[in-house]
Design a protein around this motif. Structure first.
Motif, PDB file in Angstrom:
ATOM      1  N   THR A 145       0.823  -1.214   0.000  1.00  0.00           N
ATOM      2  CA  THR A 145       0.000   0.000   0.000  1.00  0.00           C
ATOM      3  C   THR A 145       0.860   1.268   0.000  1.00  0.00           C
ATOM      4  O   THR A 145       0.437   2.299  -0.516  1.00  0.00           O
ATOM      5  CB  THR A 145      -0.934   0.029   1.222  1.00  0.00           C
ATOM      6  N   PHE A 146       2.068   1.198   0.586  1.00  0.00           N
ATOM      7  CA  PHE A 146       2.929   2.384   0.621  1.00  0.00           C
ATOM      8  C   PHE A 146       3.407   2.728  -0.787  1.00  0.00           C
ATOM      9  O   PHE A 146       3.351   3.871  -1.225  1.00  0.00           O
ATOM     10  CB  PHE A 146       4.137   2.138   1.535  1.00  0.00           C
ATOM     11  N   GLU A 147       3.882   1.701  -1.476  1.00  0.00           N
ATOM     12  CA  GLU A 147       4.406   1.922  -2.823  1.00  0.00           C
ATOM     13  C   GLU A 147       3.280   2.354  -3.769  1.00  0.00           C
ATOM     14  O   GLU A 147       3.462   3.231  -4.621  1.00  0.00           O
ATOM     15  CB  GLU A 147       5.062   0.626  -3.319  1.00  0.00           C
ATOM     16  N   THR A 148       2.115   1.727  -3.584  1.00  0.00           N
ATOM     17  CA  THR A 148       0.966   2.081  -4.425  1.00  0.00           C
ATOM     18  C   THR A 148       0.600   3.544  -4.224  1.00  0.00           C
ATOM     19  O   THR A 148       0.409   4.306  -5.184  1.00  0.00           O
ATOM     20  CB  THR A 148      -0.240   1.182  -4.057  1.00  0.00           C
ATOM     21  N   ALA A 298      -5.343  15.693  16.871  1.00  0.00           N
ATOM     22  CA  ALA A 298      -4.085  15.133  16.352  1.00  0.00           C
ATOM     23  C   ALA A 298      -3.666  13.875  17.110  1.00  0.00           C
ATOM     24  O   ALA A 298      -2.589  13.807  17.689  1.00  0.00           O
ATOM     25  CB  ALA A 298      -2.985  16.194  16.398  1.00  0.00           C
ATOM     26  N   CYS A 299      -4.516  12.852  17.074  1.00  0.00           N
ATOM     27  CA  CYS A 299      -4.231  11.635  17.856  1.00  0.00           C
ATOM     28  C   CYS A 299      -3.379  10.625  17.090  1.00  0.00           C
ATOM     29  O   CYS A 299      -3.107   9.543  17.591  1.00  0.00           O
ATOM     30  CB  CYS A 299      -5.542  10.990  18.295  1.00  0.00           C
ATOM     31  N   LYS A 300      -2.969  10.957  15.883  1.00  0.00           N
ATOM     32  CA  LYS A 300      -2.151  10.010  15.102  1.00  0.00           C
ATOM     33  C   LYS A 300      -0.681  10.129  15.506  1.00  0.00           C
ATOM     34  O   LYS A 300      -0.222  11.204  15.901  1.00  0.00           O
ATOM     35  CB  LYS A 300      -2.293  10.307  13.611  1.00  0.00           C
ATOM     36  N   ARG A 301       0.048   9.051  15.357  1.00  0.00           N
ATOM     37  CA  ARG A 301       1.479   9.066  15.677  1.00  0.00           C
ATOM     38  C   ARG A 301       2.268   8.310  14.616  1.00  0.00           C
ATOM     39  O   ARG A 301       1.769   7.322  14.050  1.00  0.00           O
ATOM     40  CB  ARG A 301       1.749   8.385  17.033  1.00  0.00           C
ATOM     41  N   THR A 302       3.512   8.786  14.382  1.00  0.00           N
ATOM     42  CA  THR A 302       4.449   7.994  13.584  1.00  0.00           C
ATOM     43  C   THR A 302       5.670   7.704  14.447  1.00  0.00           C
ATOM     44  O   THR A 302       5.940   8.412  15.418  1.00  0.00           O
ATOM     45  CB  THR A 302       4.882   8.729  12.301  1.00  0.00           C
ATOM     46  N   ILE A 303       6.396   6.679  14.065  1.00  0.00           N
ATOM     47  CA  ILE A 303       7.538   6.231  14.880  1.00  0.00           C
ATOM     48  C   ILE A 303       8.662   5.772  13.949  1.00  0.00           C
ATOM     49  O   ILE A 303       8.404   5.370  12.803  1.00  0.00           O
ATOM     50  CB  ILE A 303       7.092   5.081  15.818  1.00  0.00           C
ATOM     51  N   ARG A 304       9.879   5.819  14.471  1.00  0.00           N
ATOM     52  CA  ARG A 304      11.016   5.326  13.685  1.00  0.00           C
ATOM     53  C   ARG A 304      11.878   4.440  14.576  1.00  0.00           C
ATOM     54  O   ARG A 304      12.186   4.807  15.711  1.00  0.00           O
ATOM     55  CB  ARG A 304      11.838   6.515  13.180  1.00  0.00           C
ATOM     56  N   ILE A 305      12.228   3.287  14.069  1.00  0.00           N
ATOM     57  CA  ILE A 305      13.142   2.395  14.804  1.00  0.00           C
ATOM     58  C   ILE A 305      14.350   2.203  13.904  1.00  0.00           C
ATOM     59  O   ILE A 305      14.230   1.675  12.790  1.00  0.00           O
ATOM     60  CB  ILE A 305      12.448   1.060  15.145  1.00  0.00           C
ATOM     61  N   SER A 307      17.461   0.689  14.343  1.00  0.00           N
ATOM     62  CA  SER A 307      18.395  -0.436  14.288  1.00  0.00           C
ATOM     63  C   SER A 307      17.715  -1.706  14.776  1.00  0.00           C
ATOM     64  O   SER A 307      16.596  -1.669  15.286  1.00  0.00           O
ATOM     65  CB  SER A 307      19.622  -0.133  15.152  1.00  0.00           C
ATOM     66  N   GLY A 308      18.435  -2.812  14.628  1.00  0.00           N
ATOM     67  CA  GLY A 308      17.903  -4.086  15.109  1.00  0.00           C
ATOM     68  C   GLY A 308      17.123  -4.818  14.033  1.00  0.00           C
ATOM     69  O   GLY A 308      16.911  -4.322  12.924  1.00  0.00           O
ATOM     70  N   THR A 309      16.700  -6.025  14.394  1.00  0.00           N
ATOM     71  CA  THR A 309      15.990  -6.886  13.440  1.00  0.00           C
ATOM     72  C   THR A 309      14.733  -6.215  12.908  1.00  0.00           C
ATOM     73  O   THR A 309      14.351  -6.391  11.756  1.00  0.00           O
ATOM     74  CB  THR A 309      15.566  -8.200  14.157  1.00  0.00           C
ATOM     75  N   PHE A 310      14.082  -5.445  13.789  1.00  0.00           N
ATOM     76  CA  PHE A 310      12.778  -4.895  13.410  1.00  0.00           C
ATOM     77  C   PHE A 310      12.828  -3.393  13.142  1.00  0.00           C
ATOM     78  O   PHE A 310      11.877  -2.671  13.426  1.00  0.00           O
ATOM     79  CB  PHE A 310      11.752  -5.238  14.496  1.00  0.00           C
ATOM     80  N   ARG A 311      13.951  -2.921  12.602  1.00  0.00           N
ATOM     81  CA  ARG A 311      14.016  -1.494  12.278  1.00  0.00           C
ATOM     82  C   ARG A 311      12.989  -1.186  11.184  1.00  0.00           C
ATOM     83  O   ARG A 311      12.724  -2.017  10.306  1.00  0.00           O
ATOM     84  CB  ARG A 311      15.424  -1.087  11.863  1.00  0.00           C
ATOM     85  N   THR A 312      12.428  -0.001  11.289  1.00  0.00           N
ATOM     86  CA  THR A 312      11.382   0.369  10.328  1.00  0.00           C
ATOM     87  C   THR A 312      12.007   1.042   9.113  1.00  0.00           C
ATOM     88  O   THR A 312      13.122   1.559   9.188  1.00  0.00           O
ATOM     89  CB  THR A 312      10.378   1.341  10.974  1.00  0.00           C
ATOM     90  N   ARG A 313      11.230   1.064   8.040  1.00  0.00           N
ATOM     91  CA  ARG A 313      11.700   1.744   6.830  1.00  0.00           C
ATOM     92  C   ARG A 313      11.327   3.218   6.947  1.00  0.00           C
ATOM     93  O   ARG A 313      10.358   3.687   6.376  1.00  0.00           O
ATOM     94  CB  ARG A 313      11.067   1.106   5.596  1.00  0.00           C
ATOM     95  N   ASN A 343       2.881  -4.139  13.035  1.00  0.00           N
ATOM     96  CA  ASN A 343       1.818  -3.176  12.731  1.00  0.00           C
ATOM     97  C   ASN A 343       2.051  -2.543  11.357  1.00  0.00           C
ATOM     98  O   ASN A 343       1.136  -2.419  10.535  1.00  0.00           O
ATOM     99  CB  ASN A 343       1.802  -2.101  13.818  1.00  0.00           C
ATOM    100  N   ASP A 344       3.305  -2.172  11.123  1.00  0.00           N
ATOM    101  CA  ASP A 344       3.655  -1.561   9.840  1.00  0.00           C
ATOM    102  C   ASP A 344       3.420  -2.545   8.691  1.00  0.00           C
ATOM    103  O   ASP A 344       2.915  -2.182   7.627  1.00  0.00           O
ATOM    104  CB  ASP A 344       5.125  -1.118   9.896  1.00  0.00           C
ATOM    105  N   LEU A 345       3.751  -3.802   8.958  1.00  0.00           N
ATOM    106  CA  LEU A 345       3.551  -4.836   7.939  1.00  0.00           C
ATOM    107  C   LEU A 345       2.059  -4.999   7.624  1.00  0.00           C
ATOM    108  O   LEU A 345       1.666  -5.142   6.462  1.00  0.00           O
ATOM    109  CB  LEU A 345       4.131  -6.151   8.475  1.00  0.00           C
ATOM    110  N   CYS A 346       1.233  -4.970   8.667  1.00  0.00           N
ATOM    111  CA  CYS A 346      -0.222  -5.053   8.449  1.00  0.00           C
ATOM    112  C   CYS A 346      -0.681  -3.896   7.566  1.00  0.00           C
ATOM    113  O   CYS A 346      -1.510  -4.078   6.663  1.00  0.00           O
ATOM    114  CB  CYS A 346      -0.983  -5.010   9.780  1.00  0.00           C
ATOM    115  N   ASN A 347      -0.158  -2.691   7.824  1.00  0.00           N
ATOM    116  CA  ASN A 347      -0.551  -1.537   7.007  1.00  0.00           C
ATOM    117  C   ASN A 347      -0.060  -1.681   5.573  1.00  0.00           C
ATOM    118  O   ASN A 347      -0.772  -1.374   4.624  1.00  0.00           O
ATOM    119  CB  ASN A 347       0.009  -0.247   7.601  1.00  0.00           C
TER     120      ASN A 347
END
Ligand code: SF4
Length: 623
Positions: A145-148, A298-305, A307-313, A343-347
């Motif tokens: 969905t992100f790329e789309t 403004a109840c939405k949030r974004t996050i960044r990880i 490093s590690g196995t589960f670092r986000t893009r 969660n990100d993968l589900c999205n």
């Protein structure tokens, strides 16, 4: 830019089979009775329902609806509702999402989009300033969905907004969602599978029309009152989600024993819940606030990880409360990084996080109880010592099963059907701990925290177990019992989803102000009573829709695991009283006089004319 106080009701109708596109004007009678949003969609789709067809048949229509307030510069007025027959439950399906798409659709000159038929090859729909076009897009099929979204926004230009499905929707996974803006999700009831079955990858909207209220002074006064209430922080919960996002409520919910844990078996793991809650995430990671159209909460949030196995893009949407609870405490996953990744993968893949987390927790319990053994289990990739491990809290299992569900791989294919059907497939008593009502996995609020208030709501809400459509509580004005409170609040919820307002924003808006806002939008004077009746009619139309699809009273139920956890709660007594208040007979069928009194005798006639179909469908559902 054009600017006009145009009446709500211009619906774009697209047939993907014939490629015909036309516009239908909403009828004055239905606008009066159902307002817009899900109310209008329910009445419209009832006429189009073919109960004997599969929910994924091309004959199943899919409606994207705004309401009369959508697009006004008012908090909570940017949402849209998606409705259709749920591939997950086989019954009425609806789901709403925030963001900007709903407002942009109205700016483009349309107030709703109804999609009929199915294309043979992947397509997307472009809507721009009163013009709509179907475009082929085989190159987008298979993209997440992100790329789309990025590809289509780049092509459509600045200001365009996109809704789309990911691989889960394309693969017609019954728990697939529809995603807008990467993190605004119409998640529930599997409507992403319906969109995917039509080979409709996305709808892109862009418009320059400005939506103006009919009574600008009235709307300005209501906006001022809302902002005063919001800034005074009189509602502590709204202040909490403003500060931390909805997942900021995790700790509070865990203290209240509201968070279901380990597939609804526990409620005492506060430390685990705290680790994945919004307060801890904000302490330990770069978290940024986000919002929907015109909303200061403004109840939405974004996050960044990083490093590690589960670092986000990069910076990605952070889990909302429901997602965090379903993928976290429900599966005993305590690793916040794995949770954010899942969660990100589900999205990205387009899966409902509540249903996905519930299905994973269900599978873990199946494994624990020894139900996933032998040749049958091995045939879908589960055997001792093989992947997925299916142990409680295992990050690799959670992340792996999300992917497997979206791509229908091994056990994932079975879990992606939802826990009800997965339990029927696995058998051996698995139904006992498949936590759902009408086939929809229960949301992340244990009814025992509300002394049973949520239980009757989960059992009787039209789309199945849903926490957004009322609660059995005596706290509502003018009610004398929890059951009356549920009728009151379900009707209220029906009015809100017909106007298409945000439920959080509505926590800061008293009923009379809501009526004033709708009046300002439409130019017609609405009272709270009028809107409440809209919600009431809406509930009955959805009930009739469900009855035609074969709903039986046995399905107005909840699993014993939930009910037994509520001390002293007599569910059956409460349900009987609710049936009496709703004028339902022992088969759960509404009294024709009630429908006539609400001005929807035509809906009663549909019911009367379809008795044979109802009986046939009931047998089919039970079989
Ligand atoms: S309260 Fe949250 S979900 Fe509702 S409109 Fe505002 S930002 Fe969106």
């Amino acid at each position: 830019m054009t600017s006009e106080a145009q009446a709500w009701g211009r619906v774009l109708v697209v047939d993907l089979e014939t490629r015909e596109i036309c516009t239908e004007e909403a009828t004055e009678e239905w606008k009066e009775k159902f307002l817009g949003g899900t109310g209008y969609a329910a009445r419209m789709l009832l006429d189009e329902l073919s109960p004997e067809e599969d929910p994924l048949s091309p004959k199943s229509s899919l409606a994207f609806m705004t309401g009369p307030v959508t697009g006004l510069r008012f908090p909570g007025a940017g949402r849209f509702e998606v409705s259709g027959r749920s591939p997950l439950t086989g019954l009425w399906g609806e789901s709403s999402a925030g963001g900007f798409w709903g407002a942009e659709l109205r700016f483009s000159g349309f107030d709703g989009v109804v999609v009929r038929g199915a294309s043979e090859i992947p397509v997307f729909l472009v809507i721009r300033d009163g013009y709509a076009e179907i475009k082929e897009c085989p190159e987008l099929w298979g993209k997440d969905t992100f790329e789309t979204e990025e590809t289509l926004k780049e092509a459509a230009g600045k200001g365009s907004q996109v809704v789309c499905v990911g691989p889960a929707g394309e693969n017609e996974v019954p728990i697939a969602s529809i995603i807008h803006g990467k993190g605004h999700v119409a998640a529930r009831a599997g409507l992403g599978a319906l969109m995917g079955s039509k080979k409709l990858k996305a709808i892109v909207v862009r418009g320059t029309r400005k939506i103006e209220p009919r009574f600008p002074d009235l709307l300005a006064r209501e906006l001022e009152s809302f902002l005063l209430r919001f800034r005074s922080k009189e509602n502590g919960f709204i202040d909490l989600i403003h500060t931390y996002g909805t997942n900021g409520g995790m700790e509070l919910a865990a203290r209240m024993k509201d968070v279901p844990m380990q597939n609804w078996r526990r409620d005492d793991l506060f430390d685990l819940a705290q680790k994945v809650g919004g307060l801890e995430l904000a302490k330990n990671y770069p978290v940024k606030p986000g919002s929907c159209f015109a909303c200061p909460i403004a109840c939405k949030r974004t996050i960044r990880i990083d490093s590690g196995t589960f670092r986000t893009r990069g910076q990605v949407p952070a889990p909302e409360y429901e997602s965090a609870a379903a993928l976290g405490p429900l599966t005993l996953l305590s690793d916040p990084e794995a949770l954010c990744y899942a969660n990100d993968l589900c999205n990205r893949l387009g899966l409902d996080t509540i249903s996905a987390g519930s299905a994973i927790a269900f599978a873990m319990e199946c494994k624990e109880r020894g139900l996933l053994t032998g040749d049958r289990a091995a045939s879908f990739g589960v055997a001792d010592g093989t992947s997925p491990a299916l142990t409680w809290g295992d990050p690799e299992t959670v992340v792996g099963l999300v992917e497997d569900m979206a791509f229908k791989r091994g056990l994932g294919e079975i879990l992606g059907m939802g826990v009800k059907r997965a339990a029927a497939f696995i058998g051996r008593g698995a139904e006992e701990f498949a936590i759902h009502s009408k086939g929809l996995e229960a949301p992340m609020h244990h009814p025992k925290a509300s002394k049973g208030g949520g239980a009757l709501a989960y059992a009787t809400n039209p789309r199945g177990a849903c926490h957004l459509q009322g609660s059995a509580s005596s706290r509502y004005p003018g009610v004398s019992s929890p059951e009356e409170g549920l009728v009151y609040s379900q009707n209220q919820a029906g009015a809100i989803s017909s106007a298409v307002m945000c439920n959080y924003v509505m926590m800061c808006i008293p009923p009379d102000s809501f009526a004033a806002i709708v009046s300002a939008a439409t130019g017609k004077t609405w009272s709270w009573e009028d809107l409440w009746r809209v919600g009431e009619r809406t509930w009955y139309v959805k009930r009739v829709y469900n009855l035609l699809c074969g709903l039986s009273p046995d399905e107005d139920r909840l699993p014993r695991r939930i009910l037994d956890a509520i001390p002293g709660y007599d569910f059956e007594r409460s349900l009987r009283e609710y049936y009496r208040l709703r004028a339902l007979d022992s088969e759960g069928v509404p009294d024709q006089r009630k429908l006539a009194a609400l001005g929807i005798a035509d809906v009663g006639q549909i019911l009367a004319a379809n008795k044979e179909t109802m009986a046939k469908m009931k047998g089919r559902r039970k079989g």
